[in-house]
Write an enzyme that holds these catalytic residues in place. Structure first.
Site, PDB file in Angstrom:
ATOM      1  N   ASP A  94       0.803  -1.225   0.000  1.00  0.00           N
ATOM      2  CA  ASP A  94       0.000   0.000   0.000  1.00  0.00           C
ATOM      3  C   ASP A  94       0.836   1.275   0.000  1.00  0.00           C
ATOM      4  O   ASP A  94       0.343   2.324   0.377  1.00  0.00           O
ATOM      5  CB  ASP A  94      -0.943   0.005   1.210  1.00  0.00           C
ATOM      6  N   GLU A  95       2.055   1.183  -0.458  1.00  0.00           N
ATOM      7  CA  GLU A  95       2.926   2.351  -0.431  1.00  0.00           C
ATOM      8  C   GLU A  95       3.921   2.275  -1.571  1.00  0.00           C
ATOM      9  O   GLU A  95       4.421   1.199  -1.882  1.00  0.00           O
ATOM     10  CB  GLU A  95       3.737   2.345   0.875  1.00  0.00           C
TER      11      GLU A  95
END
Length: 416
Positions: A94-95
């Site tokens: 998620d990054e």
DNA sequence: TCTGGGGTCCTAGGACCC
DNA sequence: TCTGGGGTCCTAGGACCC
């Protein structure tokens, strides 16, 4: 992404919107993976033991981790990033870092770029993200955290030191509880404290780590983005519902993990030279044993041989709560290997390929040429059966026996 | 009622080699 | 009669991140 797994669940099920959703932590020994912002207000956080989350937030909606789904959503979001910049370094599911150098003509100012990236994610996945804009990776990462959720934070060029100074040392990438305690003991509490500390003293106290921290504290970070990072190890581990003891019990629990790891290796077209086992005792002490092989493997047979040898070198008479196994020293692209290099054949290398489906087989019938038939090891046969009929269709006798004995009614419903 | 699972990177001692 | 120096590889543990 903001509260990524929880946000995906809330998006997929509108009934969950506005409610305290907690992903993970429902099994007896589980922990929270992600808490929605509604749940965070009760004090629920990632990595918190499930029972504690339940105490803090009894009305919380606990959901199982649907990892394959989050992986798919993640891939979709990474595609969005790659539309904006060819230089994308995923940091986790998620990054990611995006190098937007030179994109001003297309997207305008950095803030406008950030807004467009966020909007593109929203349009495609209906999920919110927070963005940090800065001249380097470290400051951008810090900035992205300051305005969560659904915010943008920019650190203007040249303002890095002042931007970072008021933040606590725990914000520094690489400073965890241990290092933080050490820094506090030296009277260093904010990033500004480190920036203003004597350079020589810092180097003497903390060595190269201290030098590194000082650089970061001034907002200096020259690391470039690495878009093509490859995995260096592939592992699988399980915390057991009940503690176990003894060689046979451990071997039985580690067997399916060996299958999993080898299956992943084969899917990645990779082989490994190294095997590591991991044991966590009831005391929470962790121990590992590892060994390198001359011949790389991607089959459970050879890996298991090493695992058994390693198990004999570790104390298995204490109460054990977790077992794990990892393949490392990966040799990617085995195809590139010199053709005259001898390659160890598996004992079952000549096993017949799965009988082709009549008529409209989804697998191209030409797939089993004589050249590739040699690769039809027991592992690849298992892979194909799992792909076609599901994980439950075929399992090792040892594992099936245990499932029967322990959960006669609920096949596959075991959180382990 | 205790504390997941997937990783990365660093350190340090010992073996081993020249 | 008292054992260099430099380098690599292997192994185990620990800190840290999401």
């Amino acid at each position: 992404m903001d509260a990524f797994y929880a946000s995906v669940e809330q998006r997929d099920n509108p009934d969950l919107q506005g409610k305290p959703v907690i992903v993970g932590g429902s099994s007896r020994r589980g922990v929270v993976t992600t808490a929605s912002y509604e749940a965070r207000r009760f004090g629920v956080k990632s990595a918190m033991p499930g029972f504690k989350a339940r105490q803090l937030c009894p009305q919380g909606i606990f959901l199982p981790v649907r990892m394959a789904h989050y992986v798919a959503v993640s891939q979709s979001i990474m595609e969005v990033f790659r539309q904006f910049s060819p230089v994308v370094e995923p940091l986790s599911l998620d990054e990611a870092f995006l190098d937007m150098t030179g994109c001003e003509r297309i997207y305008g100012s950095p803030m406008q770029m950030a807004e467009q990236v966020r909007r593109a994610i929203w349009d495609r996945e209906h999920l919110t993200a927070s963005v940090g804009v800065a001249a380097n990776k470290f400051v951008a990462k810090i900035a992205s955290d300051l305005n969560k959720p659904n915010g943008i934070t920019e650190c203007p060029l040249g303002q890095e030191k002042a931007f970072l100074a008021p933040l606590v040392v725990e914000k520094l990438w690489g400073v965890g509880p241990k290092s933080a305690a050490r820094l506090h003991a030296e009277g260093l509490h904010t990033i500004g404290d480190i920036a203003n500390a004597d350079e020589v003293w810092l180097a003497e106290e903390l060595g190269s780590f201290g030098v590194h921290l000082r650089e970061l504290s001034h907002g200096r970070d020259t690391r470039v983005l690495k878009p093509d990072r490859t995995r260096k190890s592939i592992g699988s581990e399980r915390t057991l519902m009940e503690n176990i003891q003894g060689y046979e019990a451990v071997r039985e629990r580690i067997l399916p993990l060996v299958d999993e790891v080898c299956s992943t290796l084969r899917r990645k077209g990779s082989r490994a030279f190294g095997v590591r086992i991991k044991i966590r005792y009831a005391s929470f002490d962790r121990h590992t044993r590892d060994e390198r092989q001359k011949q790389p493997f991607d089959e459970a047979g050879p890996m298991l041989e090493v695992v058994e040898r390693l198990l004999r070198r570790i104390d298995l008479e204490q109460e054990i709560r977790l077992v794990g196994v990892t393949a490392f020293d990966l040799d990617d692209d085995p195809e590139e290997e010199a053709v005259d290099e001898p390659r160890q054949m598996g004992l079952f290398a000549s096993i017949a390929p799965v009988a082709p489906q009549p008529a409209s087989s989804s697998a191209p019938s030409g797939a089993e040429t004589p050249a590739s038939a040699g690769a039809s090891t027991i592992g690849s046969v298992m892979d194909r059966i799992h792909d076609r009929f599901g994980k439950e269709a075929l399992a090792r006798g040892a594992v099936v026996g245990r499932r029967r004995a322990h959960s006669p009614s609920s096949a596959g419903n075991d959180s382990e």
